[in-house]
Design an enzyme around this catalytic site. Structure first.
Site, PDB file in Angstrom:
ATOM      1  N   ASP A  56       0.863  -1.186  -0.114  1.00  0.00           N
ATOM      2  CA  ASP A  56       0.200   0.018  -0.146  1.00  0.00           C
ATOM      3  C   ASP A  56       0.908   1.306   0.123  1.00  0.00           C
ATOM      4  OD1 ASP A  56      -2.031   1.683   0.149  1.00  0.00           O
ATOM      5  OD2 ASP A  56      -2.468   1.393   2.256  1.00  0.00           O
ATOM      6  N   ASP A  58      -2.982   2.534  -5.929  1.00  0.00           N
ATOM      7  CA  ASP A  58      -1.799   2.749  -4.922  1.00  0.00           C
ATOM      8  C   ASP A  58      -1.899   1.324  -3.777  1.00  0.00           C
ATOM      9  OD1 ASP A  58      -4.268   3.222  -3.695  1.00  0.00           O
ATOM     10  OD2 ASP A  58      -3.157   4.623  -2.158  1.00  0.00           O
ATOM     11  N   GLU A  59      -2.562   0.150  -4.202  1.00  0.00           N
ATOM     12  CA  GLU A  59      -2.578  -0.865  -3.470  1.00  0.00           C
ATOM     13  C   GLU A  59      -2.902  -2.334  -4.224  1.00  0.00           C
ATOM     14  OE1 GLU A  59      -5.827  -1.844   0.163  1.00  0.00           O
ATOM     15  OE2 GLU A  59      -6.225  -0.132  -1.394  1.00  0.00           O
TER      16      GLU A  59
END
Length: 347
Positions: A8, A103-104
């Site tokens: 993350d 983003d993860e």
């Protein structure tokens, strides 16, 4: 036994902006829309969080909390480029990647033999490579399943790395708050806490039949999560469950008539988005309204075609629940699951 990583990026949009302009690193920074356009905070850096600022907060509220707050409009092209660089690094480690957002992502490294098969060493390698090549930090959780890996990635943020080995699961869960369990929102938490259940250890003491009686099918999930059980595999291709469009208006829409006019444009945008996805099979239609007091209501019905004539009655019913000026309108469709489509194909 699986080895799962949850990676993350830390305050992703803000991190990219701070990378490109280091003078922003120690300044309270938010990424989002303008106050005069009633924008909201998309993300913020950690100096801003010290003032109580959080994602999804109205920009006006954020600026009241921190008058010297620095605001930047989002640059999604730049963020997508950074995301692609991060994902490319992930793919050097394993092809089994389940992106959750820009983003993860989850990574299954069960059968990766590099670094002597150590998932913790792999997590360290990911952190170093992303820092060196992309210029931002990521936090990584290492665990035997997705549920625990996601919790672990948040355990020592920012720039964190936390590992939960199989023999540590029980002790880790003993003190874990029930509010950390996926799917346990404020209402469920309140119901559990009213029975004196605050931790997973206390939840494990409740027998499955009682959980089923209190929470229905979700009781099974609570029973499993309290024991660290999560058999979900990392899915390389995620199934889309819905398609929708929505608009937050600069000024509240004052009446039902004005709202109905906006629904027409939203339905046109939805049809265009449906076309880009090759018109997937529809299960339900829905309308979403956020009123001027920030209360939200949705209304849905079974349907097969995203037509204006179907959405207007849904809107009418939803609007009459409050009959207030409207801040946000949305329309969308819930899609037929892939399993259901396969079953229909059999018959």
């Amino acid at each position: 036994m699986r080895k799962i990583l949850h990676a993350d990026c830390d305050c992703f949009y803000a991190a990219v902006e701070m990378r490109d302009n280091p003078s922003l690193r120690h300044t309270p920074l938010v990424i989002g829309g303008r106050t005069e356009s009633r924008g909201v905070v998309a993300t913020c850096n950690y100096p801003a969080r010290e003032y109580g600022i959080r994602s999804a907060m109205s920009m006006a509220h954020a600026q009241r909390l921190c008058p010297h707050l620095q605001r930047l409009s989002p640059d999604f092209d730049k963020y997508r480029e950074a995301s692609q660089q991060v994902q490319a690094i992930f793919s050097e480690l394993t092809p089994l990647i389940e992106p959750l957002s820009l983003d993860e992502a989850f990574l299954d490294v069960t059968h990766v033999e590099r670094m002597k098969g150590s998932a913790t060493w792999m997590a360290q390698w990911l952190k170093q490579e992303v820092q060196q090549r992309v210029g931002i930090t990521i936090s990584v959780g290492v665990a035997p399943n997705k549920f625990l890996a996601k919790i672990a990635s948040d355990w020592q943020k920012p720039d964190g790395l936390y590992t939960i080995t199989p023999d540590q699961v029980s002790n880790f869960l003993d003190q874990l708050s029930i509010t950390k369990l996926h799917g346990v929102g404020p209402a469920t938490a309140k119901k559990l806490e009213a029975q004196g259940i605050h931790t997973c250890k206390e939840l494990r003491a409740i027998e499955l039949p009682i959980l089923l009686e209190e929470f229905g099918k979700f009781g099974v999930r609570l029973h499993e999560l309290a024991r660290g059980i999560d058999e979900r595999p990392v899915k390389v291709e995620r199934e889309r469950k819905s398609i929708s469009v929505e608009t937050t208006f600069d000024r509240d829409l004052p009446s039902m008539t004005v709202c109905r006019q906006e629904i027409t444009e939203l339905v046109m945008r939805l049809e265009e988005r449906m076309a880009r996805h090759q018109h997937p099979a529809i299960n339900k239609l829905f309308v979403k309204i956020r009123f001027d007091d920030f209360s939200i209501t949705t209304m849905e019905t079974a349907g097969r075609a995203p037509e204006l004539e179907s959405f207007l009655p849904l809107f009418d019913t939803a609007w009459h629940r409050a009959e207030r000026p409207v801040r946000l309108l949305g329309v969308g469709v819930r899609l037929v699951s892939e399993d259901a489509q396969r079953q229909m194909g059999l018959f």
